[in-house]
Design a protein around this motif. Sequence first.
Motif, PDB file in Angstrom:
ATOM      1  N   ASN A 158       0.866  -1.029   0.058  1.00 53.70           N
ATOM      2  CA  ASN A 158      -0.091  -0.031  -0.207  1.00 53.70           C
ATOM      3  C   ASN A 158       0.925   1.210  -0.044  1.00 53.70           C
ATOM      4  N   GLU A 159       0.158   2.395  -0.193  1.00 56.62           N
ATOM      5  CA  GLU A 159       0.952   3.448  -0.446  1.00 56.62           C
ATOM      6  C   GLU A 159       1.525   3.982   0.806  1.00 56.62           C
ATOM      7  N   HIS A 160       1.143   3.822   2.011  1.00 59.18           N
ATOM      8  CA  HIS A 160       1.823   4.338   3.247  1.00 59.18           C
ATOM      9  C   HIS A 160       2.983   3.673   3.348  1.00 59.18           C
ATOM     10  N   LEU A 161       3.192   2.330   3.122  1.00 55.48           N
ATOM     11  CA  LEU A 161       4.544   1.518   3.330  1.00 55.48           C
ATOM     12  C   LEU A 161       5.530   1.890   2.314  1.00 55.48           C
ATOM     13  N   LEU A 162       4.844   2.277   1.119  1.00 59.38           N
ATOM     14  CA  LEU A 162       5.552   2.649   0.196  1.00 59.38           C
ATOM     15  C   LEU A 162       6.429   4.140   0.511  1.00 59.38           C
ATOM     16  N   GLN A 163       5.636   4.916   0.950  1.00 62.53           N
ATOM     17  CA  GLN A 163       6.149   6.200   1.394  1.00 62.53           C
ATOM     18  C   GLN A 163       7.185   5.998   2.519  1.00 62.53           C
ATOM     19  N   ARG A 164       6.881   5.140   3.698  1.00 59.26           N
ATOM     20  CA  ARG A 164       7.735   4.738   4.508  1.00 59.26           C
ATOM     21  C   ARG A 164       9.001   4.384   4.339  1.00 59.26           C
ATOM     22  N   LEU A 165       8.952   3.420   3.333  1.00 55.12           N
ATOM     23  CA  LEU A 165      10.364   2.788   2.807  1.00 55.12           C
ATOM     24  C   LEU A 165      10.964   3.682   1.621  1.00 55.12           C
ATOM     25  N   ILE A 182      15.205  -4.034   2.636  1.00 53.24           N
ATOM     26  CA  ILE A 182      14.314  -3.395   3.395  1.00 53.24           C
ATOM     27  C   ILE A 182      14.388  -3.646   4.929  1.00 53.24           C
ATOM     28  N   ALA A 183      15.491  -4.238   5.269  1.00 51.15           N
ATOM     29  CA  ALA A 183      15.812  -4.649   6.696  1.00 51.15           C
ATOM     30  C   ALA A 183      17.330  -4.617   6.898  1.00 51.15           C
ATOM     31  N   THR A 184      17.636  -4.434   8.094  1.00 54.01           N
ATOM     32  CA  THR A 184      19.057  -4.243   8.285  1.00 54.01           C
ATOM     33  C   THR A 184      19.497  -5.758   8.246  1.00 54.01           C
ATOM     34  N   PRO A 185      20.801  -5.775   8.273  1.00 58.69           N
ATOM     35  CA  PRO A 185      21.498  -7.048   8.053  1.00 58.69           C
ATOM     36  C   PRO A 185      21.107  -8.042   9.115  1.00 58.69           C
ATOM     37  N   LEU A 212      13.790  -1.892  10.201  1.00 66.33           N
ATOM     38  CA  LEU A 212      13.921  -1.899   8.756  1.00 66.33           C
ATOM     39  C   LEU A 212      14.435  -0.720   8.292  1.00 66.33           C
ATOM     40  N   THR A 213      15.044  -0.708   6.871  1.00 66.65           N
ATOM     41  CA  THR A 213      15.757   0.262   6.487  1.00 66.65           C
ATOM     42  C   THR A 213      14.946   0.759   5.162  1.00 66.65           C
ATOM     43  N   THR A 214      15.263   2.112   5.152  1.00 66.37           N
ATOM     44  CA  THR A 214      14.475   2.928   3.874  1.00 66.37           C
ATOM     45  C   THR A 214      15.360   2.893   2.906  1.00 66.37           C
ATOM     46  N   LYS A 215      14.991   3.248   1.520  1.00 64.49           N
ATOM     47  CA  LYS A 215      15.622   3.326   0.247  1.00 64.49           C
ATOM     48  C   LYS A 215      16.936   4.658   0.612  1.00 64.49           C
ATOM     49  N   SER A 216      16.751   5.290   1.458  1.00 63.84           N
ATOM     50  CA  SER A 216      17.634   6.566   1.769  1.00 63.84           C
ATOM     51  C   SER A 216      18.602   6.257   2.894  1.00 63.84           C
ATOM     52  N   GLY A 217      18.530   5.064   3.461  1.00 64.25           N
ATOM     53  CA  GLY A 217      19.378   4.450   4.366  1.00 64.25           C
ATOM     54  C   GLY A 217      19.174   4.698   5.840  1.00 64.25           C
ATOM     55  N   GLY A 218      17.740   5.277   5.924  1.00 62.64           N
ATOM     56  CA  GLY A 218      17.467   5.462   7.148  1.00 62.64           C
ATOM     57  C   GLY A 218      16.748   4.139   7.923  1.00 62.64           C
ATOM     58  N   THR A 219      16.541   4.148   9.037  1.00 57.36           N
ATOM     59  CA  THR A 219      15.864   3.061   9.816  1.00 57.36           C
ATOM     60  C   THR A 219      14.913   3.358  10.341  1.00 57.36           C
ATOM     61  N   TYR A 220      13.907   2.539  10.599  1.00 56.01           N
ATOM     62  CA  TYR A 220      12.743   2.887  11.518  1.00 56.01           C
ATOM     63  C   TYR A 220      12.361   1.444  12.288  1.00 56.01           C
ATOM     64  N   VAL A 221      11.824   1.394  13.303  1.00 53.94           N
ATOM     65  CA  VAL A 221      11.122   0.098  14.083  1.00 53.94           C
ATOM     66  C   VAL A 221       9.891   0.065  13.582  1.00 53.94           C
ATOM     67  N   ALA A 222       9.710  -1.311  13.159  1.00 50.51           N
ATOM     68  CA  ALA A 222       8.181  -1.579  12.682  1.00 50.51           C
ATOM     69  C   ALA A 222       7.814  -2.999  13.182  1.00 50.51           C
ATOM     70  N   GLU A 223       6.462  -3.143  13.523  1.00 50.62           N
ATOM     71  CA  GLU A 223       5.577  -4.131  14.443  1.00 50.62           C
ATOM     72  C   GLU A 223       4.804  -4.845  12.861  1.00 50.62           C
ATOM     73  N   ILE A 224       5.374  -5.836  12.666  1.00 52.48           N
ATOM     74  CA  ILE A 224       4.591  -6.922  11.570  1.00 52.48           C
ATOM     75  C   ILE A 224       4.062  -8.085  12.035  1.00 52.48           C
ATOM     76  N   ARG A 225       2.653  -8.050  11.404  1.00 56.60           N
ATOM     77  CA  ARG A 225       1.689  -9.288  11.782  1.00 56.60           C
ATOM     78  C   ARG A 225       1.522  -9.506  10.280  1.00 56.60           C
ATOM     79  N   SER A 226       1.479 -11.042  10.400  1.00 59.50           N
ATOM     80  CA  SER A 226       1.322 -11.658   8.917  1.00 59.50           C
ATOM     81  C   SER A 226       0.537 -12.976   9.282  1.00 59.50           C
ATOM     82  N   VAL A 398      14.585  13.337  13.623  1.00 60.79           N
ATOM     83  CA  VAL A 398      15.327  12.185  12.821  1.00 60.79           C
ATOM     84  C   VAL A 398      14.549  11.164  12.355  1.00 60.79           C
ATOM     85  N   ASP A 399      13.111  11.018  12.828  1.00 60.39           N
ATOM     86  CA  ASP A 399      12.340   9.945  12.209  1.00 60.39           C
ATOM     87  C   ASP A 399      11.686  10.484  11.162  1.00 60.39           C
ATOM     88  N   ARG A 400      11.915  11.851  10.848  1.00 57.27           N
ATOM     89  CA  ARG A 400      11.105  12.563   9.634  1.00 57.27           C
ATOM     90  C   ARG A 400       9.595  12.440  10.031  1.00 57.27           C
TER      91      ARG A 400
END
Length: 924
Positions: A158-165, A182-185, A212-226, A398-400
């Motif tokens: 979805n668009e939100h995840l695209l923008q965040r990444l 899309i994730a740190t090593p 998770l890592t962004t295309k620009s090299g930033g990171t953020y903490v994500a909670e994933i349910r699947s 820093v988290d934009r």
Amino acid sequence: MAEEGMTRLLLICDDPARPDALRVLAAGASCTLKVQTTEVRPAEGETPDLVLFVVRAGSDDELSLLSGWARRHPQCDVLALIEGGDAVTGARAIAAGATNWAPLETDAEGLREIVEQAVSRRRRTAWADGEIRRYRDLLETAPIGVFELRKGILSYVNEHLLQRLGYERDEVIGQPIEKLDIATPQERFRLLEAIEERHRGIESPEPNVYRLTTKSGGTYVAEIRSRVIETPDGPVLEGTVRDITMETRLAQMHRVVIELGEVILGESDIDRILQLVLDTITEYSGFRRAVLSLYDLSIPVPFEGGVYKTLTAGLSPEEREALLAQPPIPVDERKQVFSDRYRLGPAYYIPHDDTPWSVERGITGSVSVEGWHADDFLFIPLCGTSGIIGSVSVDDPVDRIAPTIASIEPVATLANLAALAVERVFKMRQLEKQKEQLHGLSEFGARLARVNDVRTLCELAAERVQQDMDYGICSIWIADGRRLVQEAVAAKDLFPEDEISLKGTRMHVDGPGITRCAFRDAQPVIVPNVIDDERYTGSRDVIRSFVAVPIIGRKGPLGVIDVASERLAAFGAQDLEVLSALASQIAIAISALRRRDSLTRIYSFGQRLATAATPDQATTSTLDFLVEQFDFELSAILLAEDDGSLVVTGLRGPYRNGGIMVGSAITVGSGIIGWVAEHHRPLLVPSVKDDPRYFEAFSGTRSELAVPILFSGNLLGIVNVESQQQGFFDDEDRQLLEVVANHLAIALSNLAAQDILREQAIRDPLTGLFNRHYFNSIIASELSRTDRYERPMSLMMIDIDGFRAVNNEYGHLRGDEVLREIARMLERSVRGADRVIRYGGDEFLVLMPETDGRGDVAAIADRLRERIREIPDLTGIEGYTIDLSIGLYTRVPHEGHSLEAILEEVDRRMYADKRAKRLDDDRN
């Protein structure tokens, strides 16, 4: 438009009148039928519920028209009405785009049922399509990421995840998940392993957390349910991604605040406290840069003071230099910043396009996101017990993510903890400083006690205040009557000379100004801002705040300590306490000097009083001394008479208003003065209205002090002073007044003794008459007076005839008694202006001014000769004859005879009178 609830039908055919069922259908109450050719489009907003398309059996043209119409209007359901009910044509119609078909010849009831079913299905489908579109929009715009994996390939994001990444859709859709960065090593393996577990049917009861890592090299903490769901196309893994960076950061920040709170509350260094706070903010709060401004804590309201210090964190050296080069925010703009206009929870948000600055401020940030511009400001106040004592400005999230109240609150909590810690340390330092100052003042008081004059005392105090207490200007004013004199002034070099009044400046106590106000009201006055206080009349070029502390003595204000500062609101309760303590020491020192001076003046007064020639001079000098030296506004001296009454001999003050004046008599025992006269003890009455003994001599009197004038236990009089101020007199006044009364008693006693000696020198001790010494001392002036005023003067020489025989017969004691009785008879017989003098043993001389030898003189001589005959009976020498021989001489003005010649002449005439009487006796 059809009415609400009506079924809208569109009939497309060449001859709508052909089927009877259509006419019946059109006649229905709940149906509207619109007929048009195949060439006409439906009107805008007129989408029908169902399109009825008439097709002839086997007609390829009409089927082609149906197909084209269906393509052009996909939003419409089409019911093909096949002429003859040809099933083949019906199937071809469905293939051409119709949703269903029915024989054209269907009866009206059957056709209505088919239409209703088709319309109902169409409406359910439209509702389902709307819900799908709504959920799709929700998935695209919801603030949560949604993704879908088919066979390990990303099929939906979805668009939100695209923008965040930070990716475009075509950069990720169709890509294997393991190939996307899309994730740190450290987290990549865990993420792929979790996806594999889901495909194997292993569910996780709790969401997984990844960095998770962004295309620009930033990171953020994500909670994933699947989860994995089964579809006709095979299993699909769908999941949600929730950004919990802020939640994680806030939780961490809360934990850090608790841990750091214990540290900073136990810290004793203000700079370390503030730097710890700044470093914590930039490390944990989500802001890259932070600037802390601490206001002046030495003033009662730090918010209204200047910036005491500035600390930074996260700034480059260049950024810090640029920031510190700017002037601090002035107080008036600071008040606008911290107003409800900009409030955001516990902080204050200043948009870049709505700032209260008069000039450009701050340094541009590097982050602009939705809800936050790089030039926006966010101020978090440091709130302590004294209000806002400073602020923290943060930027560059820093988290934009734009700051929220939730993200600001832990920072505000930390800022407030820092404020409390800083205040605690500062107050401890201030208490230590105050303790040292008060201890220093205690030692300074001993130094003041050794000073011998008021000016030197004031100079030492002013210098001590200005230097040791770091004040801008200190000046000390001392009262001199109704004027204040600046005895000392000390100032910092930064103050221009025209802002510092000169030593020796004098001003009347009445009038405007803070100094006068503090003196008149006997209360300290603090002026936080001299510009805002109309009472302040001094210079405002450098001086920003001012305090005036009265120097209070026993009788009220002795002067004022003025202190000025170049800082706003520089003076508070601690300053007032220290200055008041200094004022008390100055008052004690001045009182001691004045007491010593008073005793010296009283001693000098006693010496001067000893030179008074009369009691009136003594009382006048005493009253003048009391007014001039002690400022006793109402004073009186009463002297004791022989009959025991007290007579007013001197007054100062408006006693006449009460009917008391010089010469007024007061009975012993009447009023406070009478009580003192009766008991021979001083009496101090703080409030006359509460004392029943008080007798009102002046309506304005509120307190009174009366002291007896005693000498050898004998009451000579009373010294009485009164005041229009209640409780004005104290025991020190009583002691001083008793010393003055003692000096006056000695002076009056000396004058009385001098009068006695003077009388003894000019009086005959036996008869009490003036003696020959007296006559010799005054006769020259009397002769001069007769010449000056052109008046005659007579002398009468008297000799007692027969007195020797009395002495011989009765002895000298009886003879002395006879002389005394004759002396009394002589004084009774002459005029009041005449003076009787015992000139020799039994000879008397009467000096009679302004007599010419006739009239009164002759009458007096006859009276004396008559009354002398009464003496034998009065003195018990009956049978003896006593007579007088009298010689008279009248001197005219400017007569040339000398005194010796005149005395010889009057003596000769007396003896002539004596011889004449003897001749008369011999003839008889």
